[in-house]
Design an enzyme around this catalytic site. Structure first.
Site, PDB file in Angstrom:
ATOM      1  N   ASN A 188     -41.360  -0.966  -3.097  1.00 46.71           N
ATOM      2  CA  ASN A 188     -41.511  -2.329  -2.571  1.00 46.71           C
ATOM      3  C   ASN A 188     -41.848  -3.332  -3.667  1.00 46.71           C
ATOM      4  O   ASN A 188     -42.309  -4.438  -3.389  1.00 46.71           O
ATOM      5  CB  ASN A 188     -42.616  -2.379  -1.513  1.00 46.71           C
ATOM      6  N   HIS A 202     -36.590   2.155   1.070  1.00 41.93           N
ATOM      7  CA  HIS A 202     -36.026   0.912   0.529  1.00 41.93           C
ATOM      8  C   HIS A 202     -35.351   1.136  -0.821  1.00 41.93           C
ATOM      9  O   HIS A 202     -35.157   0.191  -1.586  1.00 41.93           O
ATOM     10  CB  HIS A 202     -37.126  -0.145   0.375  1.00 41.93           C
ATOM     11  N   HIS A 212     -45.851   5.098   2.265  1.00 39.83           N
ATOM     12  CA  HIS A 212     -45.028   4.331   3.200  1.00 39.83           C
ATOM     13  C   HIS A 212     -45.797   3.451   4.168  1.00 39.83           C
ATOM     14  O   HIS A 212     -45.376   2.324   4.433  1.00 39.83           O
ATOM     15  CB  HIS A 212     -44.083   5.229   4.003  1.00 39.83           C
TER      16      HIS A 212
END
Length: 272
Positions: free
Chosen positions: A40, A68, A178
């Site tokens: 992230n 991601h 996460h």
């Protein structure tokens, strides 16, 4: 071996915390290896080559990703030639990059890092247990390698706990990522594997899991499309976990959380 695993870095605030704390911790804690979850780091969505190289310059040895992984398309080409960036092992066949990475320490030790995606509430992924088992068939802890760390990037605490117990005694550590919220259960399991359900995020906790709290609240209160979700920009808390392993067996002898700065209560392991 002394390993620092840093939880999900979120946006500019998280990157600033890496820059502020990681070089000092590398020295103060006499770390042999540093692993950072960076999925992230680029505006909350994915990782870029530039940011990855900044983390390496600041003291990271490996960077793990997660769901991601491909949000920044430039990484698709870059990861194929950068073995220090580890994407989930149980992605569909043909995914670029690799789901396992290795660190050679200054003392000659060999740390292997495996990352898997959970399947509960996480979308499509191959069986993480089968993927890990295949790797462990060729890696014997304490003989072939001095330490093995598994990053379970998963939504459900139950799934992370199951992985911890399943691989207890066969790997040095199983840590969860996460959910961006640090859990209070860092401990040694019965077989000698270090475990923590979620390391937490390295990001601004005056937020909703790292994103601007006002935009997030609006999403819960209105059925209409709202403003774009962007990372909160306040002072971040550096969240990590320190793991120490036995030189002979490779099993863990210590696991302690590390939290510095920002809104979360501080936690710093004693220097031994």
């Amino acid at each position: 071996m002394r390993i620092l695993f840093v939880g999900d870095v979120v946006g500019r605030a998280g990157r600033a915390a890496i820059e502020l704390y990681l070089p000092k911790l590398r020295e103060e804690l006499a770390l042999d290896a540093v692993v950072v979850n960076g999925e992230n780091a680029a505006g909350g969505y994915g990782l870029t080559a530039k940011i990855a190289n900044q983390f390496f310059e600041l003291g990271a040895d490996l960077i793990t990703l997660g769901n991601h992984a491909w949000d920044q398309r430039e990484l698709i080409g870059h990861i194929a030639t950068e073995p220090r960036i580890v994407r989930p092992l149980n992605m569909a066949p043909g995914a670029p990059g690799q789901g396992i990475g290795e660190v050679r320490t200054a003392a000659g030790g060999r740390l292997v890092v495996i990352q898997v995606l959970g399947r509960l509430f996480m979308g499509l992924a191959d069986d993480p247990v089968r993927a890990i088992e295949a790797e462990l068939e060729r890696l014997e802890l304490g003989k072939d390698v001095q330490a093995i760390l598994i990053d379970v990037h998963a939504e459900a605490t139950s799934e992370k706990l199951a992985h911890g117990h399943l691989f207890d005694g066969r790997v040095s550590a199983v840590v969860g990522t996460h959910t961006h919220v640090p859990t209070a259960d860092a401990r040694l399991l019965a077989g000698g594997t270090a475990f923590m359900t979620d390391v937490g995020m390295t990001g601004d906790y005056d937020s909703v899991i790292g994103m601007d709290k006002h935009a997030s609240i609006d999403r819960w209160r209105s059925p209409l499309p709202g403003r774009k979700m962007e990372p909160a920009q306040g002072e971040a808390t550096f969240c990590a976990v320190l793991i120490e392993t036995d030189e002979r067996s490779g099993l863990a002898v210590r696991i302690e959380p590390v939290r510095l700065g920002g809104a979360m209560p501080a936690a710093m392991p004693a220097i031994r």
